[in-house]
Scaffold this motif. Structure first.
Motif, PDB file in Angstrom:
ATOM      1  N   UNK A  80       0.823  -1.209   0.000  1.00  0.00           N
ATOM      2  CA  UNK A  80       0.000   0.000   0.000  1.00  0.00           C
ATOM      3  C   UNK A  80       0.860   1.264   0.000  1.00  0.00           C
ATOM      4  N   UNK A  81       1.949   1.243   0.772  1.00  0.00           N
ATOM      5  CA  UNK A  81       2.799   2.430   0.900  1.00  0.00           C
ATOM      6  C   UNK A  81       3.930   2.468  -0.119  1.00  0.00           C
ATOM      7  N   UNK A  82       4.096   1.384  -0.876  1.00  0.00           N
ATOM      8  CA  UNK A  82       5.203   1.327  -1.824  1.00  0.00           C
ATOM      9  C   UNK A  82       6.542   1.156  -1.136  1.00  0.00           C
ATOM     10  N   UNK A  83       6.545   0.495   0.004  1.00  0.00           N
ATOM     11  CA  UNK A  83       7.771   0.272   0.789  1.00  0.00           C
ATOM     12  C   UNK A  83       8.553  -0.874   0.164  1.00  0.00           C
ATOM     13  N   UNK A  84       9.840  -0.653  -0.092  1.00  0.00           N
ATOM     14  CA  UNK A  84      10.672  -1.638  -0.777  1.00  0.00           C
ATOM     15  C   UNK A  84      11.398  -2.585   0.178  1.00  0.00           C
ATOM     16  N   UNK A  85      11.541  -2.214   1.432  1.00  0.00           N
ATOM     17  CA  UNK A  85      12.323  -3.016   2.376  1.00  0.00           C
ATOM     18  C   UNK A  85      11.533  -4.169   2.967  1.00  0.00           C
ATOM     19  N   UNK A  86      12.060  -4.697   4.063  1.00  0.00           N
ATOM     20  CA  UNK A  86      11.436  -5.814   4.765  1.00  0.00           C
ATOM     21  C   UNK A  86      10.155  -5.326   5.457  1.00  0.00           C
ATOM     22  N   UNK A  87       9.011  -5.929   5.153  1.00  0.00           N
ATOM     23  CA  UNK A  87       7.744  -5.484   5.766  1.00  0.00           C
ATOM     24  C   UNK A  87       7.747  -5.581   7.293  1.00  0.00           C
ATOM     25  N   UNK A  88       8.563  -6.477   7.839  1.00  0.00           N
ATOM     26  CA  UNK A  88       8.610  -6.597   9.302  1.00  0.00           C
ATOM     27  C   UNK A  88       9.154  -5.331   9.949  1.00  0.00           C
ATOM     28  N   UNK A  89       9.958  -4.559   9.204  1.00  0.00           N
ATOM     29  CA  UNK A  89      10.446  -3.280   9.732  1.00  0.00           C
ATOM     30  C   UNK A  89       9.283  -2.314   9.953  1.00  0.00           C
ATOM     31  N   UNK A  90       8.305  -2.384   9.070  1.00  0.00           N
ATOM     32  CA  UNK A  90       7.116  -1.548   9.254  1.00  0.00           C
ATOM     33  C   UNK A  90       6.334  -1.981  10.488  1.00  0.00           C
ATOM     34  N   UNK A  91       6.206  -3.290  10.657  1.00  0.00           N
ATOM     35  CA  UNK A  91       5.467  -3.809  11.816  1.00  0.00           C
ATOM     36  C   UNK A  91       6.142  -3.419  13.124  1.00  0.00           C
ATOM     37  N   UNK A  92       7.465  -3.230  13.094  1.00  0.00           N
ATOM     38  CA  UNK A  92       8.182  -2.838  14.301  1.00  0.00           C
ATOM     39  C   UNK A  92       7.903  -1.393  14.708  1.00  0.00           C
ATOM     40  N   UNK A  93       7.342  -0.603  13.810  1.00  0.00           N
ATOM     41  CA  UNK A  93       7.081   0.803  14.129  1.00  0.00           C
ATOM     42  C   UNK A  93       5.707   1.023  14.739  1.00  0.00           C
ATOM     43  N   UNK A  94       4.920  -0.049  14.874  1.00  0.00           N
ATOM     44  CA  UNK A  94       3.581   0.129  15.437  1.00  0.00           C
ATOM     45  C   UNK A  94       3.435  -0.628  16.750  1.00  0.00           C
ATOM     46  N   UNK A  95       2.489  -0.175  17.528  1.00  0.00           N
ATOM     47  CA  UNK A  95       2.140  -0.803  18.800  1.00  0.00           C
ATOM     48  C   UNK A  95       0.615  -0.848  18.855  1.00  0.00           C
ATOM     49  N   UNK A  96       0.084  -2.033  19.091  1.00  0.00           N
ATOM     50  CA  UNK A  96      -1.372  -2.215  19.049  1.00  0.00           C
ATOM     51  C   UNK A  96      -1.878  -2.586  20.435  1.00  0.00           C
ATOM     52  N   UNK A  97      -2.916  -1.893  20.885  1.00  0.00           N
ATOM     53  CA  UNK A  97      -3.534  -2.211  22.174  1.00  0.00           C
ATOM     54  C   UNK A  97      -5.030  -2.396  21.983  1.00  0.00           C
TER      55      UNK A  97
END
Length: 162
Positions: A80-97
């Motif tokens: 969706x964001x056009x991110x070229x790197x490892x998608x897990x890096x994106x997941x590391x930037x969020x916190x879900x409660x």
């Protein structure tokens, strides 16, 4: 003791007083001008709040919160964001409660840029909803297929009984 006594003591130990003043002034100068000043860049946080269905539901918000950071959702966000790197890096930037009492799920994203934090939080919320909808559609399709097989078996039994 009066002022004259203090001055007599300082005159007797002038070398120690001068050394202490010199060390203090040197340390103050080094820490204020020569030593690098540690500056941290600001961190921005954006939150996307998802509200669960009202009334009794089989939706477990704690489970949904855990699903928000799994790789398939992160891959969808990367696309969706056009991110070229490892998608897990994106997941590391969020916190879900999850707040089961309020029936809400908060997705917080952090970034050094405010717009990027906002895009991450929104994209994870949108793609989590899409992932859950796809899973529900797959489950419904599987149930329909199972019911179709069962219906065919019942039709065969009815035809046999006739």
């Amino acid at each position: 003791m009066d002022v004259a006594d203090y001055l007599r003591i300082i005159r007797g130990r002038w070398l120690i007083v001068a050394a202490a003043v010199l060390v203090s002034v040197s340390a103050a100068w080094l820490t204020s001008t020569v030593a690098p000043i540690a500056t941290s860049s600001p961190t921005y946080t954006a939150t996307a709040l998802l509200v669960g269905p009202s009334g009794p539901s089989s939706l477990n918000l704690s489970t949904v919160a855990a699903l928000a950071t799994i790789e398939p959702v992160a891959e969808r966000v990367a696309d969706d964001l056009g991110f070229e790197g490892d998608p897990r890096l994106l997941a590391d930037t969020i916190y879900v409660t999850a707040d089961p009492l309020a029936g809400t799920l908060a997705i917080r994203a952090t970034s050094s840029r405010p717009r990027e934090a906002e895009r991450l939080a929104d994209s994870f919320a949108r793609e989590l909803i899409g992932y859950l909808a796809d899973r529900n559609a797959e489950a419904a399709t599987a149930q329909i297929e199972a019911l179709r097989v069962q219906l065919e078996q019942l039709d065969a039994e009815i035809a046999e009984l006739d």
